[in-house]
Design a protein around this motif. Structure first.
Motif, short mmCIF file in Angstrom:
data_model
loop_
_atom_site.label_atom_id
_atom_site.label_comp_id
_atom_site.label_asym_id
_atom_site.label_seq_id
_atom_site.Cartn_x
_atom_site.Cartn_y
_atom_site.Cartn_z
N ASN A 165 0.79 -1.22 0.00
CA ASN A 165 0.00 0.00 0.00
C ASN A 165 0.82 1.28 0.00
OD1 ASN A 165 0.98 0.15 2.57
ND2 ASN A 165 -0.99 -0.09 3.59
N GLY A 166 2.13 1.18 -0.19
CA GLY A 166 2.96 2.38 -0.27
C GLY A 166 3.48 2.86 1.07
N SER A 167 3.20 2.12 2.12
CA SER A 167 3.71 2.49 3.44
C SER A 167 4.62 1.37 3.93
CB SER A 167 2.54 2.66 4.42
OG SER A 167 3.02 2.94 5.70
N TYR A 168 5.89 1.66 4.08
CA TYR A 168 6.87 0.64 4.43
C TYR A 168 7.67 1.07 5.64
CZ TYR A 168 5.88 0.39 -0.52
OH TYR A 168 5.24 0.41 -1.71
N THR A 169 7.97 0.12 6.47
CA THR A 169 8.85 0.37 7.59
C THR A 169 9.54 -0.94 7.94
OG1 THR A 169 9.01 1.31 9.81
CG2 THR A 169 7.09 -0.05 9.36
N GLY A 170 10.62 -0.86 8.62
CA GLY A 170 11.32 -2.06 9.02
C GLY A 170 12.81 -1.92 8.80
N TYR A 171 13.49 -3.03 8.92
CA TYR A 171 14.93 -3.06 8.76
C TYR A 171 15.28 -4.15 7.77
CZ TYR A 171 19.88 -3.40 9.66
OH TYR A 171 21.22 -3.42 9.50
N THR A 172 15.96 -3.80 6.72
CA THR A 172 16.42 -4.75 5.72
C THR A 172 17.57 -4.11 4.96
OG1 THR A 172 15.74 -6.29 3.98
CG2 THR A 172 14.80 -4.07 3.90
N ARG A 173 18.01 -4.75 3.92
CA ARG A 173 19.12 -4.19 3.14
C ARG A 173 18.73 -2.88 2.45
NH1 ARG A 173 18.05 -9.27 -0.66
NH2 ARG A 173 18.38 -10.52 1.18
N GLN A 174 19.66 -1.98 2.40
CA GLN A 174 19.45 -0.65 1.83
C GLN A 174 18.97 -0.72 0.38
OE1 GLN A 174 19.42 2.25 3.36
NE2 GLN A 174 18.97 3.35 1.49
#
Length: 94
Positions: free
Chosen positions: A72-81
């Motif tokens: 939906n165009g809203s992202y958060t979190g931790y992953t590779r750049q």
């Protein structure tokens, strides 16, 4: 890469499903997060993405199982750049 973003998680038949996605979409439209997790950018609906990966009921005999999520165009979190950069580029082209 206009259109929507989708997450595809393959739970069975990952190799065949991954190959189907690579054949259906250009390399610029597919971000392979893991062997069985893909982000797809495309001008289509989730049903078309599911069909491209052979995840529909009609394609059950192919033995590929999984799920397609429309993002939906809203992202958060931790992953590779590189994923965040890819998402930014994909949204910019939409």
């Amino acid at each position: 890469m206009p259109g929507s973003l989708f997450a595809v998680v393959l739970t069975e038949g990952q190799e065949a499903g991954a190959q189907r996605l690579r054949e259906a979409y250009s390399s610029a439209q597919v971000y392979e997060l893991e062997d069985n997790v893909f982000i797809i950018a495309g001008d289509s609906l989730s049903g078309a993405v599911a069909k491209a990966a052979a995840l529909t009921k009609e394609q059950a005999e192919e033995g590929i199982r999984g799920v397609v999520f429309k993002l939906n165009g809203s992202y958060t979190g931790y992953t590779r750049q590189s994923l965040w950069e890819w998402l930014e580029n994909a949204e910019g082209d939409a």
